[in-house]
Design a protein around this motif. Structure first.
Motif, mmCIF file in Angstrom:
data_model
loop_
_atom_site.group_PDB
_atom_site.id
_atom_site.type_symbol
_atom_site.label_atom_id
_atom_site.label_comp_id
_atom_site.label_asym_id
_atom_site.label_seq_id
_atom_site.Cartn_x
_atom_site.Cartn_y
_atom_site.Cartn_z
ATOM 1 N N ASN A 41 12.373 -2.961 18.508
ATOM 2 C CA ASN A 41 13.723 -2.484 18.845
ATOM 3 C C ASN A 41 14.090 -1.390 17.852
ATOM 4 O O ASN A 41 14.369 -1.687 16.686
ATOM 5 C CB ASN A 41 14.738 -3.627 18.785
ATOM 6 C CG ASN A 41 16.168 -3.161 19.028
ATOM 7 O OD1 ASN A 41 16.406 -2.045 19.484
ATOM 8 N ND2 ASN A 41 17.129 -4.009 18.729
ATOM 9 N N THR A 42 14.098 -0.155 18.300
ATOM 10 C CA THR A 42 14.357 0.965 17.402
ATOM 11 C C THR A 42 15.692 0.808 16.686
ATOM 12 O O THR A 42 15.812 1.092 15.490
ATOM 13 C CB THR A 42 14.326 2.290 18.188
ATOM 14 O OG1 THR A 42 13.060 2.407 18.843
ATOM 15 C CG2 THR A 42 14.526 3.481 17.267
ATOM 16 N N GLY B 128 7.741 -0.680 10.816
ATOM 17 C CA GLY B 128 8.839 0.054 11.436
ATOM 18 C C GLY B 128 9.786 0.663 10.427
ATOM 19 O O GLY B 128 10.345 1.751 10.659
ATOM 20 N N VAL B 129 9.985 -0.016 9.311
ATOM 21 C CA VAL B 129 10.848 0.535 8.255
ATOM 22 C C VAL B 129 10.146 1.706 7.579
ATOM 23 O O VAL B 129 10.771 2.711 7.238
ATOM 24 C CB VAL B 129 11.224 -0.564 7.246
ATOM 25 C CG1 VAL B 129 12.022 0.014 6.088
ATOM 26 C CG2 VAL B 129 12.031 -1.668 7.937
ATOM 27 N N ARG B 130 8.834 1.595 7.400
ATOM 28 C CA ARG B 130 8.064 2.747 6.896
ATOM 29 C C ARG B 130 8.216 3.942 7.836
ATOM 30 O O ARG B 130 8.340 5.090 7.375
ATOM 31 C CB ARG B 130 6.590 2.371 6.727
ATOM 32 C CG ARG B 130 5.684 3.548 6.359
ATOM 33 C CD ARG B 130 6.097 4.227 5.064
ATOM 34 N NE ARG B 130 5.392 5.492 4.871
ATOM 35 C CZ ARG B 130 5.881 6.538 4.209
ATOM 36 N NH1 ARG B 130 7.097 6.479 3.664
ATOM 37 N NH2 ARG B 130 5.173 7.632 4.094
ATOM 38 N N CYS B 131 8.254 3.702 9.137
ATOM 39 C CA CYS B 131 8.463 4.792 10.096
ATOM 40 C C CYS B 131 9.811 5.459 9.873
ATOM 41 O O CYS B 131 9.928 6.697 9.981
ATOM 42 C CB CYS B 131 8.352 4.265 11.523
ATOM 43 S SG CYS B 131 6.676 3.804 12.025
ATOM 44 N N MET B 132 10.849 4.675 9.571
ATOM 45 C CA MET B 132 12.159 5.260 9.282
ATOM 46 C C MET B 132 12.095 6.148 8.034
ATOM 47 O O MET B 132 12.674 7.239 7.999
ATOM 48 C CB MET B 132 13.202 4.153 9.088
ATOM 49 C CG MET B 132 13.498 3.318 10.315
ATOM 50 S SD MET B 132 14.248 4.223 11.680
ATOM 51 C CE MET B 132 12.873 4.254 12.847
ATOM 52 N N ASP B 133 11.385 5.675 7.007
ATOM 53 C CA ASP B 133 11.186 6.510 5.809
ATOM 54 C C ASP B 133 10.439 7.791 6.162
ATOM 55 O O ASP B 133 10.755 8.873 5.656
ATOM 56 C CB ASP B 133 10.396 5.737 4.742
ATOM 57 C CG ASP B 133 11.232 4.717 3.986
ATOM 58 O OD1 ASP B 133 12.460 4.917 3.869
ATOM 59 O OD2 ASP B 133 10.660 3.731 3.500
ATOM 60 N N MET B 134 9.426 7.690 7.019
ATOM 61 C CA MET B 134 8.639 8.861 7.395
ATOM 62 C C MET B 134 9.480 9.880 8.168
ATOM 63 O O MET B 134 9.297 11.092 8.009
ATOM 64 C CB MET B 134 7.429 8.430 8.222
ATOM 65 C CG MET B 134 6.371 7.685 7.421
ATOM 66 S SD MET B 134 5.094 6.958 8.476
ATOM 67 C CE MET B 134 4.303 8.449 9.094
ATOM 68 N N ILE B 135 10.408 9.398 8.984
ATOM 69 C CA ILE B 135 11.321 10.309 9.673
ATOM 70 C C ILE B 135 12.183 11.045 8.657
ATOM 71 O O ILE B 135 12.359 12.268 8.730
ATOM 72 C CB ILE B 135 12.188 9.540 10.686
ATOM 73 C CG1 ILE B 135 11.313 9.055 11.856
ATOM 74 C CG2 ILE B 135 13.329 10.410 11.204
ATOM 75 C CD1 ILE B 135 12.016 8.109 12.808
ATOM 76 N N ILE C 135 -5.294 4.043 19.628
ATOM 77 C CA ILE C 135 -4.926 3.025 18.645
ATOM 78 C C ILE C 135 -3.412 2.884 18.684
ATOM 79 O O ILE C 135 -2.684 3.883 18.608
ATOM 80 C CB ILE C 135 -5.406 3.420 17.240
ATOM 81 C CG1 ILE C 135 -6.943 3.455 17.198
ATOM 82 C CG2 ILE C 135 -4.862 2.455 16.184
ATOM 83 C CD1 ILE C 135 -7.503 4.094 15.937
ATOM 84 N N ILE C 136 -2.938 1.654 18.804
ATOM 85 C CA ILE C 136 -1.507 1.396 18.932
ATOM 86 C C ILE C 136 -1.113 0.333 17.914
ATOM 87 O O ILE C 136 -1.763 -0.706 17.808
ATOM 88 C CB ILE C 136 -1.146 0.913 20.349
ATOM 89 C CG1 ILE C 136 -1.686 1.888 21.405
ATOM 90 C CG2 ILE C 136 0.361 0.742 20.491
ATOM 91 C CD1 ILE C 136 -1.538 1.393 22.831
ATOM 92 N N ILE C 137 -0.034 0.596 17.181
ATOM 93 C CA ILE C 137 0.466 -0.382 16.212
ATOM 94 C C ILE C 137 1.914 -0.724 16.549
ATOM 95 O O ILE C 137 2.727 0.163 16.811
ATOM 96 C CB ILE C 137 0.324 0.130 14.759
ATOM 97 C CG1 ILE C 137 0.688 -0.976 13.761
ATOM 98 C CG2 ILE C 137 1.107 1.408 14.505
ATOM 99 C CD1 ILE C 137 0.247 -0.691 12.335
ATOM 100 N N LEU C 138 2.206 -2.016 16.592
ATOM 101 C CA LEU C 138 3.536 -2.530 16.916
ATOM 102 C C LEU C 138 4.151 -3.158 15.677
ATOM 103 O O LEU C 138 3.539 -4.030 15.051
ATOM 104 C CB LEU C 138 3.440 -3.572 18.033
ATOM 105 C CG LEU C 138 4.708 -4.394 18.328
ATOM 106 C CD1 LEU C 138 5.797 -3.516 18.929
ATOM 107 C CD2 LEU C 138 4.378 -5.568 19.267
ATOM 108 N N SER C 139 5.366 -2.736 15.351
ATOM 109 C CA SER C 139 6.118 -3.383 14.273
ATOM 110 C C SER C 139 6.982 -4.483 14.858
ATOM 111 O O SER C 139 7.717 -4.263 15.826
ATOM 112 C CB SER C 139 7.002 -2.362 13.543
ATOM 113 O OG SER C 139 7.680 -2.981 12.465
ATOM 114 N N VAL C 140 6.871 -5.680 14.282
ATOM 115 C CA VAL C 140 7.616 -6.850 14.756
ATOM 116 C C VAL C 140 8.618 -7.239 13.680
ATOM 117 O O VAL C 140 8.251 -7.731 12.619
ATOM 118 C CB VAL C 140 6.654 -8.018 15.060
ATOM 119 C CG1 VAL C 140 7.428 -9.230 15.560
ATOM 120 C CG2 VAL C 140 5.596 -7.598 16.078
ATOM 121 N N GLY C 141 9.907 -7.003 13.962
ATOM 122 C CA GLY C 141 10.932 -7.222 12.950
ATOM 123 C C GLY C 141 11.616 -8.570 13.045
ATOM 124 O O GLY C 141 12.122 -9.099 12.064
#
Length: 379
Positions: free
Chosen positions: A278-279, A301-308, A338-344
Protein backbone atom coordinates in the motif's frame (compact mmCIF):
# COMPACT_ATOMS: atom_id res chain seq x y z
CA UNK A 1 -41.39 0.80 21.11
CA UNK A 2 -39.16 -0.82 23.74
CA UNK A 3 -35.45 -0.07 23.40
CA UNK A 4 -33.11 -3.05 23.24
CA UNK A 5 -29.97 -1.78 24.92
CA UNK A 6 -28.42 -5.15 25.78
CA UNK A 7 -24.93 -5.67 24.37
CA UNK A 8 -23.25 -9.07 24.28
CA UNK A 9 -20.02 -9.95 22.53
CA UNK A 10 -17.89 -13.07 22.24
CA UNK A 11 -14.44 -13.83 23.57
CA UNK A 12 -12.29 -16.04 21.38
CA UNK A 13 -9.22 -17.65 22.94
CA UNK A 14 -6.40 -18.95 20.76
CA UNK A 15 -7.90 -22.48 20.71
CA UNK A 16 -11.25 -20.94 19.76
CA UNK A 17 -9.59 -18.99 16.94
CA UNK A 18 -8.10 -22.22 15.58
CA UNK A 19 -11.51 -23.92 15.66
CA UNK A 20 -12.96 -20.91 13.80
CA UNK A 21 -10.40 -21.24 11.00
CA UNK A 22 -7.72 -18.67 11.73
CA UNK A 23 -5.02 -21.04 10.40
CA UNK A 24 -6.81 -21.69 7.09
CA UNK A 25 -4.18 -20.09 4.86
CA UNK A 26 -5.95 -20.57 1.48
CA UNK A 27 -8.99 -18.77 2.90
CA UNK A 28 -6.77 -16.07 4.40
CA UNK A 29 -5.04 -15.45 1.05
CA UNK A 30 -8.46 -15.16 -0.61
CA UNK A 31 -9.57 -12.72 2.09
CA UNK A 32 -6.46 -10.58 1.71
CA UNK A 33 -6.94 -10.53 -2.06
CA UNK A 34 -10.48 -9.22 -1.55
CA UNK A 35 -9.15 -6.66 0.93
CA UNK A 36 -6.64 -5.34 -1.63
CA UNK A 37 -9.48 -4.64 -4.03
CA UNK A 38 -11.16 -2.46 -1.39
CA UNK A 39 -7.84 -0.83 -0.59
CA UNK A 40 -7.41 0.17 -4.22
CA UNK A 41 -10.94 1.59 -4.57
CA UNK A 42 -10.61 3.46 -1.25
CA UNK A 43 -13.37 1.68 0.69
CA UNK A 44 -11.36 1.63 3.92
CA UNK A 45 -9.91 3.89 6.60
CA UNK A 46 -6.86 3.61 8.83
CA UNK A 47 -5.46 6.16 11.26
CA UNK A 48 -3.64 9.40 10.51
CA UNK A 49 -4.41 12.43 8.34
CA UNK A 50 -4.08 10.44 5.10
CA UNK A 51 -6.05 7.45 6.50
CA UNK A 52 -3.09 5.15 5.82
CA UNK A 53 -1.17 5.13 9.08
CA UNK A 54 0.16 1.84 10.46
CA UNK A 55 -1.01 2.90 13.93
CA UNK A 56 -0.08 4.84 17.04
CA UNK A 57 2.91 3.66 19.05
CA UNK A 58 4.11 4.49 22.54
CA UNK A 59 7.84 5.15 22.54
CA UNK A 60 10.21 5.21 25.51
CA UNK A 61 13.27 7.41 26.08
CA UNK A 62 16.80 6.04 26.42
CA UNK A 63 17.00 7.67 29.85
CA UNK A 64 14.10 8.47 32.15
CA UNK A 65 13.72 10.09 35.55
CA UNK A 66 11.32 7.29 36.41
CA UNK A 67 13.16 4.04 37.23
CA UNK A 68 10.11 1.89 36.49
CA UNK A 69 9.63 3.23 32.95
CA UNK A 70 10.49 0.56 30.34
CA UNK A 71 13.70 0.94 28.36
CA UNK A 72 13.58 1.07 24.52
CA UNK A 73 15.01 -2.43 24.17
CA UNK A 74 14.94 -4.34 20.89
CA UNK A 75 11.47 -4.56 19.38
CA UNK A 76 9.84 -2.88 22.38
CA UNK A 77 6.44 -1.84 21.04
CA UNK A 78 3.12 -0.88 22.55
CA UNK A 79 0.86 0.03 19.66
CA UNK A 80 -2.78 0.48 18.69
CA UNK A 81 -3.64 -0.35 15.07
CA UNK A 82 -7.21 0.76 14.15
CA UNK A 83 -9.04 0.40 10.84
CA UNK A 84 -12.40 0.30 9.08
CA UNK A 85 -13.04 -1.93 6.06
CA UNK A 86 -16.07 -1.69 3.75
CA UNK A 87 -17.22 -3.99 0.97
CA UNK A 88 -18.54 -7.28 2.28
CA UNK A 89 -16.81 -6.73 5.63
CA UNK A 90 -18.47 -3.58 7.01
CA UNK A 91 -16.60 -3.76 10.30
CA UNK A 92 -14.05 -1.80 12.24
CA UNK A 93 -11.55 -2.81 14.87
CA UNK A 94 -8.26 -2.29 16.57
CA UNK A 95 -5.35 -4.60 17.26
CA UNK A 96 -3.40 -3.90 20.44
CA UNK A 97 0.21 -4.84 19.97
CA UNK A 98 2.63 -5.51 22.81
CA UNK A 99 6.12 -6.63 21.84
CA UNK A 100 9.53 -7.19 23.39
CA UNK A 101 12.22 -9.42 21.91
CA UNK A 102 13.26 -10.34 25.49
CA UNK A 103 9.95 -12.21 25.85
CA UNK A 104 11.67 -15.22 24.30
CA UNK A 105 13.80 -15.58 27.42
CA UNK A 106 10.54 -16.12 29.32
CA UNK A 107 9.21 -18.70 26.88
CA UNK A 108 6.73 -16.21 25.46
CA UNK A 109 6.19 -15.03 21.88
CA UNK A 110 8.03 -11.84 20.92
CA UNK A 111 4.62 -10.20 20.41
CA UNK A 112 1.43 -10.66 22.41
CA UNK A 113 -1.58 -9.37 20.48
CA UNK A 114 -5.30 -8.86 21.05
CA UNK A 115 -8.02 -7.75 18.65
CA UNK A 116 -11.36 -6.08 19.26
CA UNK A 117 -13.90 -6.08 16.45
CA UNK A 118 -16.69 -3.49 16.49
CA UNK A 119 -20.05 -2.80 14.89
CA UNK A 120 -19.56 0.19 12.57
CA UNK A 121 -22.96 1.72 13.36
CA UNK A 122 -23.04 1.72 17.17
CA UNK A 123 -19.37 1.04 17.89
CA UNK A 124 -20.44 -1.83 20.15
CA UNK A 125 -17.97 -4.70 20.52
CA UNK A 126 -18.66 -7.81 18.47
CA UNK A 127 -15.67 -9.86 19.59
CA UNK A 128 -12.54 -9.71 21.70
CA UNK A 129 -10.06 -12.19 20.35
CA UNK A 130 -6.58 -13.60 20.70
CA UNK A 131 -4.66 -12.14 17.77
CA UNK A 132 -1.22 -13.76 17.58
CA UNK A 133 -2.33 -16.30 14.99
CA UNK A 134 -4.64 -13.78 13.36
CA UNK A 135 -1.74 -11.39 12.84
CA UNK A 136 0.73 -14.08 11.79
CA UNK A 137 -1.57 -15.53 9.15
CA UNK A 138 -2.69 -12.23 7.66
CA UNK A 139 0.97 -11.13 7.44
CA UNK A 140 2.02 -14.38 5.78
CA UNK A 141 -0.93 -14.23 3.39
CA UNK A 142 0.28 -11.00 1.76
CA UNK A 143 3.30 -12.68 0.10
CA UNK A 144 0.80 -15.31 -1.07
CA UNK A 145 -1.38 -12.67 -2.75
CA UNK A 146 1.76 -11.19 -4.29
CA UNK A 147 2.86 -14.60 -5.54
CA UNK A 148 -0.51 -15.19 -7.22
CA UNK A 149 0.09 -12.20 -9.45
CA UNK A 150 3.85 -11.76 -9.52
CA UNK A 151 5.55 -15.16 -9.16
CA UNK A 152 6.25 -17.58 -11.97
CA UNK A 153 3.59 -20.29 -12.06
CA UNK A 154 6.28 -22.98 -12.21
CA UNK A 155 8.03 -21.80 -9.02
CA UNK A 156 9.45 -24.75 -7.11
CA UNK A 157 12.14 -23.44 -4.74
CA UNK A 158 11.59 -21.21 -1.69
CA UNK A 159 14.52 -19.40 -0.07
CA UNK A 160 13.69 -18.38 3.50
CA UNK A 161 15.63 -16.34 6.03
CA UNK A 162 14.06 -16.79 9.46
CA UNK A 163 12.15 -20.03 10.19
CA UNK A 164 9.97 -18.56 12.94
CA UNK A 165 6.24 -17.83 12.96
CA UNK A 166 6.35 -15.33 10.10
CA UNK A 167 8.53 -17.68 8.07
CA UNK A 168 6.06 -20.54 8.51
CA UNK A 169 3.03 -18.51 7.47
CA UNK A 170 4.87 -17.02 4.49
CA UNK A 171 5.82 -20.52 3.32
CA UNK A 172 2.20 -21.62 3.74
CA UNK A 173 1.03 -18.71 1.61
CA UNK A 174 3.70 -19.26 -1.05
CA UNK A 175 2.63 -22.89 -1.38
CA UNK A 176 -1.03 -21.83 -1.55
CA UNK A 177 -0.18 -19.62 -4.53
CA UNK A 178 2.49 -21.88 -6.07
CA UNK A 179 1.53 -25.51 -5.40
CA UNK A 180 4.49 -26.89 -7.40
CA UNK A 181 6.91 -25.91 -4.61
CA UNK A 182 8.93 -28.97 -3.59
CA UNK A 183 12.14 -27.46 -2.13
CA UNK A 184 12.85 -25.06 0.73
CA UNK A 185 16.23 -23.59 1.60
CA UNK A 186 16.22 -22.06 5.06
CA UNK A 187 18.63 -20.13 7.23
CA UNK A 188 17.98 -19.62 10.93
CA UNK A 189 19.81 -18.55 14.06
CA UNK A 190 19.27 -21.56 16.28
CA UNK A 191 18.79 -25.28 15.86
CA UNK A 192 15.61 -25.30 17.94
CA UNK A 193 13.78 -23.01 15.51
CA UNK A 194 15.15 -24.90 12.54
CA UNK A 195 14.04 -28.25 13.96
CA UNK A 196 10.59 -26.86 14.70
CA UNK A 197 10.31 -25.48 11.18
CA UNK A 198 11.44 -28.72 9.54
CA UNK A 199 8.98 -30.78 11.61
CA UNK A 200 6.18 -28.35 10.71
CA UNK A 201 6.96 -28.49 6.98
CA UNK A 202 7.10 -32.30 6.96
CA UNK A 203 3.77 -32.54 8.76
CA UNK A 204 1.97 -29.75 6.86
CA UNK A 205 3.38 -29.98 3.34
CA UNK A 206 4.41 -33.54 2.47
CA UNK A 207 4.88 -32.45 -1.16
CA UNK A 208 8.04 -30.62 -0.05
CA UNK A 209 10.64 -33.34 -0.61
CA UNK A 210 13.80 -31.29 0.00
CA UNK A 211 14.55 -29.07 3.00
CA UNK A 212 18.08 -27.68 2.97
CA UNK A 213 19.62 -25.77 5.88
CA UNK A 214 21.99 -23.13 4.48
CA UNK A 215 24.51 -20.98 6.30
CA UNK A 216 24.41 -17.69 4.37
CA UNK A 217 21.91 -15.15 3.09
CA UNK A 218 23.44 -15.60 -0.35
CA UNK A 219 22.58 -19.30 -0.29
CA UNK A 220 19.00 -18.42 0.68
CA UNK A 221 18.63 -16.26 -2.42
CA UNK A 222 20.64 -18.10 -5.09
CA UNK A 223 18.57 -20.36 -7.38
CA UNK A 224 15.35 -19.63 -5.44
CA UNK A 225 12.13 -18.87 -7.29
CA UNK A 226 10.45 -17.40 -4.20
CA UNK A 227 12.44 -15.52 -1.54
CA UNK A 228 11.41 -14.06 1.80
CA UNK A 229 13.31 -12.50 4.69
CA UNK A 230 11.33 -13.09 7.90
CA UNK A 231 14.10 -12.30 10.36
CA UNK A 232 14.01 -10.07 13.42
CA UNK A 233 16.77 -7.95 14.84
CA UNK A 234 18.05 -4.52 15.80
CA UNK A 235 16.88 -1.53 13.79
CA UNK A 236 18.91 1.62 13.14
CA UNK A 237 21.82 0.86 10.85
CA UNK A 238 20.75 -0.36 7.39
CA UNK A 239 24.25 -1.78 6.78
CA UNK A 240 23.41 -4.43 9.39
CA UNK A 241 20.10 -5.44 7.73
CA UNK A 242 20.26 -8.62 5.64
CA UNK A 243 21.02 -7.63 2.06
CA UNK A 244 19.83 -8.79 -1.33
CA UNK A 245 22.48 -8.57 -4.06
CA UNK A 246 21.41 -8.55 -7.69
CA UNK A 247 24.07 -11.09 -8.66
CA UNK A 248 22.44 -13.62 -6.31
CA UNK A 249 18.93 -13.29 -7.71
CA UNK A 250 17.67 -15.79 -10.25
CA UNK A 251 15.98 -14.28 -13.34
CA UNK A 252 12.25 -14.51 -12.81
CA UNK A 253 12.46 -14.59 -9.01
CA UNK A 254 9.77 -13.09 -6.81
CA UNK A 255 10.87 -11.69 -3.46
CA UNK A 256 8.41 -10.81 -0.68
CA UNK A 257 9.93 -8.97 2.27
CA UNK A 258 7.93 -8.51 5.50
CA UNK A 259 11.03 -7.82 7.62
CA UNK A 260 14.26 -5.82 7.60
CA UNK A 261 16.11 -5.82 4.30
CA UNK A 262 18.59 -3.72 2.36
CA UNK A 263 19.25 -3.74 -1.38
CA UNK A 264 22.52 -3.44 -3.24
CA UNK A 265 22.93 -1.00 -6.14
CA UNK A 266 21.87 -3.63 -8.65
CA UNK A 267 18.59 -4.34 -6.85
CA UNK A 268 17.89 -0.62 -6.56
CA UNK A 269 17.94 -0.20 -10.34
CA UNK A 270 14.66 0.59 -12.07
CA UNK A 271 14.52 -2.66 -14.05
CA UNK A 272 13.82 -4.52 -10.81
CA UNK A 273 10.07 -4.08 -10.29
CA UNK A 274 9.30 -2.64 -6.86
CA UNK A 275 5.80 -3.30 -5.55
CA UNK A 276 4.35 -1.99 -2.27
CA UNK A 277 1.42 -3.52 -0.45
CA UNK A 278 0.00 0.00 0.00
CA UNK A 279 1.87 3.06 -1.24
CA UNK A 280 -0.06 5.33 1.13
CA UNK A 281 1.19 3.34 4.12
CA UNK A 282 4.82 4.09 3.26
CA UNK A 283 4.06 7.73 2.50
CA UNK A 284 2.44 8.02 5.94
CA UNK A 285 5.43 6.34 7.60
CA UNK A 286 7.81 8.62 5.75
CA UNK A 287 6.01 11.70 7.06
CA UNK A 288 6.05 10.38 10.63
CA UNK A 289 9.69 9.41 11.19
CA UNK A 290 13.16 11.02 11.00
CA UNK A 291 15.14 10.75 7.76
CA UNK A 292 16.59 8.63 6.31
CA UNK A 293 13.49 6.68 7.18
CA UNK A 294 15.07 3.29 6.47
CA UNK A 295 17.12 3.75 9.64
CA UNK A 296 13.88 3.78 11.63
CA UNK A 297 11.66 1.39 9.67
CA UNK A 298 13.77 -1.32 8.02
CA UNK A 299 11.40 -2.32 5.20
CA UNK A 300 12.14 -2.24 1.48
CA UNK A 301 9.19 0.07 0.85
CA UNK A 302 10.58 2.66 3.26
CA UNK A 303 13.93 2.45 1.47
CA UNK A 304 11.99 3.21 -1.73
CA UNK A 305 10.64 6.38 -0.10
CA UNK A 306 14.21 7.40 0.78
CA UNK A 307 15.27 6.67 -2.81
CA UNK A 308 12.51 8.94 -4.14
CA UNK A 309 13.76 11.70 -1.83
CA UNK A 310 17.31 11.09 -3.09
CA UNK A 311 16.20 11.31 -6.73
CA UNK A 312 17.04 7.66 -7.45
CA UNK A 313 13.41 6.73 -8.10
CA UNK A 314 10.19 8.52 -8.96
CA UNK A 315 6.70 7.69 -7.75
CA UNK A 316 6.05 6.22 -11.20
CA UNK A 317 8.74 3.62 -10.52
CA UNK A 318 6.77 2.26 -7.55
CA UNK A 319 3.85 -0.09 -8.12
CA UNK A 320 0.90 -0.79 -5.84
CA UNK A 321 -0.28 -4.34 -5.18
CA UNK A 322 -3.93 -3.28 -4.91
CA UNK A 323 -3.77 -1.79 -8.39
CA UNK A 324 -2.28 -5.04 -9.72
CA UNK A 325 -4.91 -7.18 -7.96
CA UNK A 326 -7.66 -4.96 -9.39
CA UNK A 327 -6.33 -5.40 -12.92
CA UNK A 328 -5.43 -1.76 -13.52
CA UNK A 329 -1.71 -2.52 -13.48
CA UNK A 330 0.05 -5.53 -15.03
CA UNK A 331 0.87 -8.67 -13.12
CA UNK A 332 4.03 -10.56 -14.08
CA UNK A 333 4.77 -9.65 -17.70
CA UNK A 334 7.50 -12.15 -18.59
CA UNK A 335 9.41 -15.11 -17.18
CA UNK A 336 12.65 -13.19 -16.62
CA UNK A 337 11.64 -10.10 -14.66
CA UNK A 338 12.69 -9.77 -11.02
CA UNK A 339 9.97 -8.45 -8.73
CA UNK A 340 10.28 -7.47 -5.07
CA UNK A 341 7.27 -6.83 -2.81
CA UNK A 342 7.48 -4.84 0.40
CA UNK A 343 5.10 -6.13 3.08
CA UNK A 344 4.42 -3.52 5.75
CA UNK A 345 1.44 -4.92 7.61
CA UNK A 346 -1.80 -2.97 7.88
CA UNK A 347 -4.67 -2.94 10.39
CA UNK A 348 -7.18 -3.36 7.54
CA UNK A 349 -5.71 -6.85 7.14
CA UNK A 350 -6.45 -7.60 10.80
CA UNK A 351 -10.02 -6.33 10.43
CA UNK A 352 -10.56 -8.37 7.27
CA UNK A 353 -9.33 -11.68 8.69
CA UNK A 354 -10.88 -11.03 12.12
CA UNK A 355 -14.26 -10.48 10.45
CA UNK A 356 -14.09 -13.78 8.56
CA UNK A 357 -12.99 -15.70 11.66
CA UNK A 358 -15.66 -13.98 13.80
CA UNK A 359 -18.40 -14.90 11.35
CA UNK A 360 -17.16 -18.49 11.28
CA UNK A 361 -17.26 -18.54 15.08
CA UNK A 362 -20.82 -17.22 15.21
CA UNK A 363 -21.96 -19.76 12.60
CA UNK A 364 -20.34 -22.65 14.48
CA UNK A 365 -21.21 -21.50 18.01
CA UNK A 366 -17.57 -21.08 19.02
CA UNK A 367 -16.43 -18.74 21.79
CA UNK A 368 -17.63 -17.49 25.15
CA UNK A 369 -20.50 -15.02 25.18
CA UNK A 370 -19.84 -12.07 27.48
CA UNK A 371 -22.25 -9.37 28.55
CA UNK A 372 -21.27 -5.72 28.49
CA UNK A 373 -24.56 -4.56 29.96
CA UNK A 374 -28.30 -5.08 29.71
CA UNK A 375 -29.03 -1.40 30.25
CA UNK A 376 -26.16 1.11 30.49
CA UNK A 377 -26.01 3.10 33.72
CA UNK A 378 -24.93 6.26 31.90
CA UNK A 379 -26.43 7.31 28.57
Amino acid sequence: MTENTKIDFIYLSEPDMIKAGVTDMPSCVDTMEEMFGLLYTGDYRMAGPNNDSHGAMITFPDESAFPTMPKPTADRRLMAMPAYLGGNFQTSGVKWYGSNIANREKGLPRSILMMILNDIDTGAPLAYMSANLLSAYRTGAIPGVGARYLARKDSKVIGLLGPGVMGKTTVAAFITACPKVDTIKVKGRGQKNLDSFIDWVKETFPQVTTIEIVDSVEAVVRDSDLVSYCNSGEVGDPTTYPIVKREWVKPGAFLAMPASCSLDDGMEQKDVRKVLDNTGLYEAWYEEVPKPAHCVIPLVGVRCMDMIAEGKLTHDDIEDLGKIVSGDSPARENEEEIIILSVGGMPVEDVAWATVVYRNAIEKGIGVKLNLWDVPVLR
